[in-house]
Design an enzyme around this catalytic site. Sequence first.
Site, PDB file in Angstrom:
ATOM      1  N   SER A   1       0.822  -1.208   0.000  1.00 30.56           N
ATOM      2  CA  SER A   1       0.000   0.000   0.000  1.00 30.56           C
ATOM      3  C   SER A   1       0.856   1.259   0.000  1.00 30.56           C
ATOM      4  CB  SER A   1      -0.927   0.000   1.218  1.00 30.56           C
ATOM      5  OG  SER A   1      -1.633   1.215   1.248  1.00 30.56           O
TER       6      SER A   1
ATOM      7  N   HIS B   1      -1.138  -1.096  -4.289  1.00 27.60           N
ATOM      8  CA  HIS B   1      -2.422  -0.662  -3.733  1.00 27.60           C
ATOM      9  C   HIS B   1      -2.407   0.854  -3.535  1.00 27.60           C
ATOM     10  CE1 HIS B   1      -6.112  -1.544  -1.415  1.00 27.60           C
ATOM     11  NE2 HIS B   1      -5.721  -0.590  -0.577  1.00 27.60           N
TER      12      HIS B   1
ATOM     13  N   ASP C   1      -4.607   4.044  -2.159  1.00 29.36           N
ATOM     14  CA  ASP C   1      -5.730   4.462  -1.310  1.00 29.36           C
ATOM     15  C   ASP C   1      -6.125   5.898  -1.611  1.00 29.36           C
ATOM     16  OD1 ASP C   1      -6.121   2.161   0.500  1.00 29.36           O
ATOM     17  OD2 ASP C   1      -4.068   2.589   1.118  1.00 29.36           O
TER      18      ASP C   1
ATOM     19  N   MET D   1      -8.617   8.907  -0.695  1.00 33.82           N
ATOM     20  CA  MET D   1      -9.522   9.336   0.389  1.00 33.82           C
ATOM     21  C   MET D   1     -10.011  10.751   0.129  1.00 33.82           C
ATOM     22  SD  MET D   1      -7.237   8.110   3.610  1.00 33.82           S
ATOM     23  CE  MET D   1      -6.353   6.538   3.588  1.00 33.82           C
TER      24      MET D   1
ATOM     25  N   HIS E   1      -8.162   1.667  -4.408  1.00 31.86           N
ATOM     26  CA  HIS E   1      -9.155   1.544  -3.334  1.00 31.86           C
ATOM     27  C   HIS E   1      -9.710   2.934  -3.050  1.00 31.86           C
ATOM     28  CE1 HIS E   1      -9.707   0.647   1.284  1.00 31.86           C
ATOM     29  NE2 HIS E   1     -10.856   0.819   0.670  1.00 31.86           N
TER      30      HIS E   1
ATOM     31  N   MET F   1     -11.864   5.378  -1.070  1.00 36.09           N
ATOM     32  CA  MET F   1     -12.570   5.637   0.197  1.00 36.09           C
ATOM     33  C   MET F   1     -13.200   7.015   0.090  1.00 36.09           C
ATOM     34  SD  MET F   1      -9.672   4.037   2.644  1.00 36.09           S
ATOM     35  CE  MET F   1      -8.521   4.030   1.279  1.00 36.09           C
TER      36      MET F   1
ATOM     37  N   MET G   1     -12.001  -5.062   4.713  1.00 33.47           N
ATOM     38  CA  MET G   1     -11.201  -4.182   5.569  1.00 33.47           C
ATOM     39  C   MET G   1     -11.014  -4.853   6.924  1.00 33.47           C
ATOM     40  SD  MET G   1     -10.420  -1.686   3.680  1.00 33.47           S
ATOM     41  CE  MET G   1      -9.392  -0.972   4.972  1.00 33.47           C
TER      42      MET G   1
ATOM     43  N   GLY H   1      -8.928   4.572   6.518  1.00 28.87           N
ATOM     44  CA  GLY H   1      -8.538   5.972   6.668  1.00 28.87           C
ATOM     45  C   GLY H   1      -7.077   6.168   7.029  1.00 28.87           C
ATOM     46  N   PHE H   2      -6.477   5.170   7.662  1.00 28.68           N
ATOM     47  CA  PHE H   2      -5.107   5.336   8.133  1.00 28.68           C
ATOM     48  C   PHE H   2      -4.327   4.037   7.996  1.00 28.68           C
ATOM     49  CE2 PHE H   2      -8.001   8.074  10.406  1.00 28.68           C
ATOM     50  CZ  PHE H   2      -7.399   9.325  10.278  1.00 28.68           C
ATOM     51  N   GLY H   3      -3.029   4.177   7.745  1.00 29.70           N
ATOM     52  CA  GLY H   3      -2.143   3.020   7.762  1.00 29.70           C
ATOM     53  C   GLY H   3      -1.694   2.758   9.195  1.00 29.70           C
ATOM     54  N   GLY H   4      -1.087   1.618   9.410  1.00 30.97           N
ATOM     55  CA  GLY H   4      -0.461   1.318  10.701  1.00 30.97           C
ATOM     56  C   GLY H   4      -1.416   1.014  11.842  1.00 30.97           C
TER      57      GLY H   4
ATOM     58  N   ASP I   1      -7.264  -6.001   3.751  1.00 29.70           N
ATOM     59  CA  ASP I   1      -6.552  -4.720   3.846  1.00 29.70           C
ATOM     60  C   ASP I   1      -6.604  -4.165   5.265  1.00 29.70           C
ATOM     61  OD1 ASP I   1      -5.463  -2.219   3.359  1.00 29.70           O
ATOM     62  OD2 ASP I   1      -7.132  -1.504   2.115  1.00 29.70           O
ATOM     63  N   GLY I   2      -5.422  -4.019   5.873  1.00 26.67           N
ATOM     64  CA  GLY I   2      -5.318  -3.350   7.177  1.00 26.67           C
ATOM     65  C   GLY I   2      -4.663  -4.219   8.229  1.00 26.67           C
ATOM     66  N   GLY I   3      -3.519  -3.759   8.731  1.00 23.19           N
ATOM     67  CA  GLY I   3      -2.841  -4.487   9.805  1.00 23.19           C
ATOM     68  C   GLY I   3      -2.311  -5.849   9.383  1.00 23.19           C
TER      69      GLY I   3
HETATM   70  C1  DX5 Z   1      -6.439   1.999   5.224  1.00 17.16           C
HETATM   71  C2  DX5 Z   1      -5.976   1.646   3.857  1.00 17.16           C
HETATM   72  C3  DX5 Z   1      -4.926   0.618   3.819  1.00 17.16           C
HETATM   73  C4  DX5 Z   1      -3.646   0.964   4.520  1.00 17.16           C
HETATM   74  C5  DX5 Z   1      -3.092  -0.318   5.079  1.00 17.16           C
HETATM   75  O1  DX5 Z   1      -7.529   2.816   5.117  1.00 17.16           O
HETATM   76  O2  DX5 Z   1      -7.060   1.185   3.076  1.00 17.16           O
HETATM   77  O3  DX5 Z   1      -4.654   0.214   2.480  1.00 17.16           O
HETATM   78  O4  DX5 Z   1      -2.687   1.591   3.707  1.00 17.16           O
HETATM   79  O5  DX5 Z   1      -1.982  -0.015   5.847  1.00 17.16           O
HETATM   80  P1  DX5 Z   1      -1.397  -1.047   6.910  1.00 17.16           P
HETATM   81  O6  DX5 Z   1      -0.997  -2.276   6.163  1.00 17.16           O
HETATM   82  O7  DX5 Z   1      -0.225  -0.292   7.498  1.00 17.16           O
HETATM   83  O8  DX5 Z   1      -2.467  -1.318   7.923  1.00 17.16           O
HETATM   84 ZN    ZN Z   2      -6.636   0.275   1.107  1.00 18.90          ZN
END
Ligand code: DX5
Ligand code: ZN
Length: 216
Positions: free
Chosen positions: A8, A33, A35, A37, A66, A68, A137, A142-145, A175-177
């Site tokens: 991502s 990927h 994102d 937003m 993706h 959002m 999801m 909305g956020f990575g990490g 997608d996510g974590g």
């Molecule tokens: C979150 C995004 C994800 C995000 C995943 O809203 O859709 O694609 O970048 O990041 P990680 O893998 O760090 O959770």
């Molecule tokens: Zn995503």
Amino acid sequence: MSQIVSPSLLSANFGNLQEDLKMINSSNADWLHIDIMDGVFVPNLSFGPPVLKYVAELCEKPLDVHLMVVNPMSYLPAVKELNARIMNIHYEACTHLHRAVTQIKDAGMMAGVTLNPSTPVCLLKDIIQELDLVLLMSVNPGFGGQKFIPHTVNKVRELREMIDAAGSKAIIEVDGGVNVETAKLLVEAGSDALVAGNAVFKDANPHAIIDALRGM
Ligand code: DX5
Ligand code: ZN
């Protein structure tokens, strides 16, 4: 079974995107990927068409977009312009999902439908045959990490059963974590594709993480 891996871009170094894109190009990653937003559907902004134009030019991997955003179909021409392989729209943002999916496929892209963590898999029952991909999801978008939501593993299992029973060709992407530990649970439950942001871009050896996830 091996996994499709889609790093991502949200977790890349925006101060030097070119270097991170070179890393992706020289890796075994399957897709990139992206994102998008709008600050309304999710409480954050990411990047828009002017930045993505350069990403699309530099990236040699198929783009897994993706969206959002509240009105995803208004972005169809912009996503097509990027020559994206996949356009993922949120179930929660689409009143006329069947029409939207048809329009994405008619535009020559794979149609993906994304479910937020609280949206049940069963809501896809009457459209699963039409889908190329379902993006589950495993964090609130909305956020990575963020921390992986363990219930997602049950959703993958349920979706796998639904897809197999319907004879659908839809790919299950999560997608996510996602990291090497959480991926193990997802693969056992029947995932096909893994998005990974922080796990790839914040690691000292991103190529090794991509290979580890692909080989799961
Ligand atoms: C979150 C995004 C994800 C995000 C995943 O809203 O859709 O694609 O970048 O990041 P990680 O893998 O760090 O959770
Ligand atoms: Zn995503």
